[in-house]
Enzyme design. Structure first.
Site, PDB file in Angstrom:
ATOM      1  N   ASN A  37     -16.681  -1.256 -15.864  1.00 27.60           N
ATOM      2  CA  ASN A  37     -17.736  -2.263 -15.715  1.00 27.60           C
ATOM      3  C   ASN A  37     -18.532  -2.081 -14.427  1.00 27.60           C
ATOM      4  OD1 ASN A  37     -19.200  -4.481 -16.462  1.00 27.60           O
ATOM      5  ND2 ASN A  37     -17.542  -5.979 -16.178  1.00 27.60           N
ATOM      6  N   HIS A 122      -9.549 -17.256 -23.253  1.00 29.20           N
ATOM      7  CA  HIS A 122     -10.077 -17.950 -22.065  1.00 29.20           C
ATOM      8  C   HIS A 122     -10.620 -19.330 -22.402  1.00 29.20           C
ATOM      9  CE1 HIS A 122     -11.138 -14.016 -19.720  1.00 29.20           C
ATOM     10  NE2 HIS A 122      -9.928 -13.981 -20.235  1.00 29.20           N
ATOM     11  N   ARG A 147      -5.739 -19.267 -21.166  1.00 25.56           N
ATOM     12  CA  ARG A 147      -6.005 -19.216 -19.730  1.00 25.56           C
ATOM     13  C   ARG A 147      -7.000 -20.309 -19.393  1.00 25.56           C
ATOM     14  NH1 ARG A 147      -9.494 -14.505 -16.603  1.00 25.56           N
ATOM     15  NH2 ARG A 147     -11.196 -16.005 -16.789  1.00 25.56           N
ATOM     16  N   TYR A 159     -15.234 -18.483 -10.177  1.00 25.48           N
ATOM     17  CA  TYR A 159     -14.851 -17.390 -11.064  1.00 25.48           C
ATOM     18  C   TYR A 159     -14.408 -17.946 -12.427  1.00 25.48           C
ATOM     19  CZ  TYR A 159     -12.121 -14.260 -13.701  1.00 25.48           C
ATOM     20  OH  TYR A 159     -11.653 -13.549 -14.779  1.00 25.48           O
ATOM     21  N   ASP A 210      -6.024 -17.331 -13.669  1.00 28.13           N
ATOM     22  CA  ASP A 210      -6.435 -16.124 -12.939  1.00 28.13           C
ATOM     23  C   ASP A 210      -6.995 -16.513 -11.577  1.00 28.13           C
ATOM     24  OD1 ASP A 210      -7.319 -13.656 -12.130  1.00 28.13           O
ATOM     25  OD2 ASP A 210      -8.503 -13.233 -13.937  1.00 28.13           O
ATOM     26  N   HIS A 212      -7.930 -14.201  -9.408  1.00 24.42           N
ATOM     27  CA  HIS A 212      -8.934 -13.161  -9.176  1.00 24.42           C
ATOM     28  C   HIS A 212      -8.958 -12.674  -7.732  1.00 24.42           C
ATOM     29  CE1 HIS A 212     -12.580 -11.038 -10.752  1.00 24.42           C
ATOM     30  NE2 HIS A 212     -11.866 -11.142 -11.853  1.00 24.42           N
ATOM     31  N   GLU A 236      -2.221 -15.008 -12.198  1.00 26.58           N
ATOM     32  CA  GLU A 236      -2.710 -13.620 -12.215  1.00 26.58           C
ATOM     33  C   GLU A 236      -3.455 -13.240 -10.945  1.00 26.58           C
ATOM     34  OE1 GLU A 236      -5.123 -12.967 -15.684  1.00 26.58           O
ATOM     35  OE2 GLU A 236      -6.306 -11.434 -14.663  1.00 26.58           O
ATOM     36  N   GLU A 262      -5.083  -5.482 -13.286  1.00 21.61           N
ATOM     37  CA  GLU A 262      -6.222  -5.078 -14.115  1.00 21.61           C
ATOM     38  C   GLU A 262      -7.099  -4.052 -13.409  1.00 21.61           C
ATOM     39  OE1 GLU A 262      -7.940  -8.985 -14.769  1.00 21.61           O
ATOM     40  OE2 GLU A 262      -9.605  -8.504 -13.444  1.00 21.61           O
ATOM     41  N   ARG A 283      -0.815  -5.556 -15.764  1.00 25.45           N
ATOM     42  CA  ARG A 283      -2.049  -5.713 -16.555  1.00 25.45           C
ATOM     43  C   ARG A 283      -2.874  -4.444 -16.741  1.00 25.45           C
ATOM     44  NH1 ARG A 283      -4.337  -9.704 -18.136  1.00 25.45           N
ATOM     45  NH2 ARG A 283      -6.408  -9.507 -17.207  1.00 25.45           N
ATOM     46  N   HIS A 312      -4.985  -6.192 -19.662  1.00 18.06           N
ATOM     47  CA  HIS A 312      -6.353  -6.671 -19.488  1.00 18.06           C
ATOM     48  C   HIS A 312      -7.096  -6.498 -20.817  1.00 18.06           C
ATOM     49  CE1 HIS A 312     -10.281  -5.919 -16.971  1.00 18.06           C
ATOM     50  NE2 HIS A 312     -10.174  -7.185 -17.325  1.00 18.06           N
ATOM     51  N   ASP A 316     -15.338  -6.308 -21.149  1.00 16.43           N
ATOM     52  CA  ASP A 316     -15.805  -5.002 -20.655  1.00 16.43           C
ATOM     53  C   ASP A 316     -14.908  -3.858 -21.104  1.00 16.43           C
ATOM     54  OD1 ASP A 316     -14.668  -6.888 -18.544  1.00 16.43           O
ATOM     55  OD2 ASP A 316     -14.179  -4.975 -17.604  1.00 16.43           O
ATOM     56  N   GLU A 339      -4.379  -9.943 -23.450  1.00 13.26           N
ATOM     57  CA  GLU A 339      -5.571 -10.782 -23.242  1.00 13.26           C
ATOM     58  C   GLU A 339      -6.561 -10.555 -24.387  1.00 13.26           C
ATOM     59  OE1 GLU A 339      -7.682  -9.901 -19.623  1.00 13.26           O
ATOM     60  OE2 GLU A 339      -8.921 -11.699 -19.758  1.00 13.26           O
ATOM     61  N   TRP A 402     -14.381 -10.774  -4.976  1.00 12.59           N
ATOM     62  CA  TRP A 402     -14.973 -11.596  -6.045  1.00 12.59           C
ATOM     63  C   TRP A 402     -13.917 -11.910  -7.082  1.00 12.59           C
ATOM     64  CZ3 TRP A 402     -15.542 -10.019 -11.260  1.00 12.59           C
ATOM     65  CH2 TRP A 402     -16.072 -11.042 -12.090  1.00 12.59           C
TER      66      TRP A 402
HETATM   67  C1  CS2 Z   1     -10.771 -10.895 -15.568  1.00  6.23           C
HETATM   68  C2  CS2 Z   1     -11.937 -10.079 -15.966  1.00  6.23           C
HETATM   69  O1  CS2 Z   1     -10.092 -10.830 -17.791  1.00  6.23           O
HETATM   70  C3  CS2 Z   1      -9.745 -11.030 -16.650  1.00  6.23           C
HETATM   71  O2  CS2 Z   1      -8.645 -11.385 -16.321  1.00  6.23           O
HETATM   72  O3  CS2 Z   1     -10.224 -10.758 -14.344  1.00  6.23           O
HETATM   73  O4  CS2 Z   1     -12.856 -11.013 -16.482  1.00  6.23           O
HETATM   74  C4  CS2 Z   1     -12.622  -9.262 -14.877  1.00  6.23           C
HETATM   75  O5  CS2 Z   1     -13.271 -10.090 -13.983  1.00  6.23           O
HETATM   76  C5  CS2 Z   1     -13.580  -8.340 -15.546  1.00  6.23           C
HETATM   77  O6  CS2 Z   1     -12.904  -7.570 -16.482  1.00  6.23           O
HETATM   78  C6  CS2 Z   1     -14.281  -7.459 -14.535  1.00  6.23           C
HETATM   79  O7  CS2 Z   1     -14.949  -6.437 -15.176  1.00  6.23           O
HETATM   80 MG    MG Z   2      -8.165 -11.112 -14.342  1.00  5.50          MG
END
Ligand code: CS2
Ligand code: MG
Length: 402
Positions: A37, A122, A147, A159, A210, A212, A236, A262, A283, A312, A316, A339, A402
């Site tokens: 991504n 999600h 999630r 996020y 998550d 992140h 996560e 991930e 992940r 993951h 993407d 996921e 991020w």
């Molecule tokens: C995330 C993703 O799916 C997840 O757990 O952390 O949305 C992640 O931000 C994206 O795959 C980034 O490309």
């Molecule tokens: Mg994640």
């Protein structure tokens, strides 16, 4: 059988995907996903300029030898671009192998170890009430694991929370957007979110969250502890994991299960985490971690330490990766959860597939190989468009994860 050609199909139905197609002299072809991504064309160039010329004339059944050739033979190892390129080749070769032997790939990895792969999806909302609604909506669709993410009061874009009326998709066309972040506000808010969600859904639903990569180990330890009453399936990416030993601190303070990886691309990124049992779920998915050949070895290594897979599966990762992940997930003993962030209807149309979701579980289907194709004519209507993930800053302007 010999590889006669390989080429890329680059398409952007609703987001960018890099797909590798490998052809053979017997008319059988295989597909692999090389999408990273925000850095897609780096993988495309790596494949076209450096990898594809080395594939022609090779026996596609030699997945181990070709993997080693691309990994050790390049001298420069690891990294997301290299490992995604190797994965694209490896996954396409397993697809060819399955088609040639007329059996789904999972049968080549040990056969089905379960009836289906439990998935989580999600739920998100601008505030707690919206997030609770979203969890309930997904439960009504049949999910048994969800999630939950919600907008943190006082933070303009948290996020995991979509812009009004749009499905959540972090990459944006144009240059990277910038969002603001406050760890203090988040740490106070997250237990309130899960108090509300757990009260609304009862005991039986698996809830995930998550972070992140946004906390230090001791902050993550505090969060894990404060979430214990809500019995999470996992917390996560609680802290960035370049320094694996950071997870030891979290582990010493909380029994909330931990998932990470991930952004990993090699078993070496997780080596200490796994052998010290500092995490519960890994992940790193098939396409970012070098393909099916390395995913199977990594899963078997994790199994020795009671660490499970939790691949993951954001949008993407293309449907090719979802198919590959489900074949591995169905076969390995230590599958944990997968996921599932469903692709848009248009992406599903570009990549017709045999995998299915039903009552909380996904199954890769029984088509020979991976059970995935690509509609090249449709794909060609949606050319690549540069897109980036957002970057985040603290309230004082400092760049942060991020
Ligand atoms: C995330 C993703 O799916 C997840 O757990 O952390 O949305 C992640 O931000 C994206 O795959 C980034 O490309
Ligand atoms: Mg994640």
């Amino acid at each position: 059988m010999k590889i006669t050609g390989a080429r890329l199909i680059i398409t952007s139905p609703d987001r960018n995907f890099i797909t590798l197609r490998i052809d053979t002299d017997e008319g059988i072809y295989g597909l692999g996903d090389g999408t990273v991504n925000g850095r897609e064309l780096a993988v495309a160039s790596y494949l076209t300029e450096h990898v594809i010329p080395c594939l022609i004339g090779r026996d596609p059944f030699q997945t181990e030898d070709i993997w080693q050739y691309l990994y050790r033979g390049a001298y420069w190892r690891r990294g997301p671009v290299t490992m995604a390129a190797i994965a694209a080749v490896d996954v396409a070769l397993w697809d060819i192998k399955g088609k040639a032997l007329n059996t789904p790939v999972y049968n080549l990895l040990g056969g089905a170890s379960r009836n289906g792969c439990m998935v989580y999806t999600h739920a998100n909302g601008a505030d707690i009430a919206e997030a609770v609604d979203s969890v309930q909506k997904h439960l009504a669709e049949g999910y048994i694991a969800v999630r939950a993410q919600a907008g943190v009061p006082g933070i303009a874009s948290s996020y995991g929370v979509p812009k009004k009326g749009k499905p959540y998709e972090p990459a944006e066309r144009g240059l990277p957007s910038e969002s603001l972040w406050s760890t203090e506000k988040y740490l106070r808010f997250a237990p309130k979110l899960f108090d509300a969600v757990r009260n609304a859904v009862g005991e039986d639903v698996h809830l995930l969250h998550d972070v992140h990569h946004r906390l230090t180990p001791i902050q993550a330890a505090r969060l894990g502890k404060s979430l214990e009453p809500y019995d999470l399936f996992w917390m996560e990416d609680a802290t960035p994991a370049e320094y694996q030993e950071g997870f030891k601190i979290i582990r010493q303070h909380t029994t909330t299960p931990l998932a990470v990886g991930e952004v990993f691309n090699s078993v070496w990124d997780a080596h200490d985490l796994v052998r010290n049992q500092w995490i519960d779920y890994l992940r790193m998915t098939v396409s970012h971690g070098g393909g099916i050949t390395s995913a199977k070895k990594t899963a078997d290594f994790c199994d020795l330490y009671q660490v499970k897979t939790g691949y993951h599966g954001a949008t993407d990762l293309s449907p090719v990766t979802m198919a590959a992940a489900l074949h591995v997930g169905l076969a390995v003993h230590n599958f944990g959860i997968q996921e599932h962030m469903p692709h848009t209807a248009l992406t599903d149309e570009v990549f017709p597939h045999a995998y299915k979701f039903e009552n909380g579980y996904m199954h890769p289907g029984d088509a020979p190989g991976l059970g995935i194709t690509i509609d090249e004519e449709l794909a060609a209507k949606y050319p690549y468009q540069r897109a980036y993930l957002p970057v985040a800053r603290l309230l004082d302007g400092t760049l942060t994860d991020w």
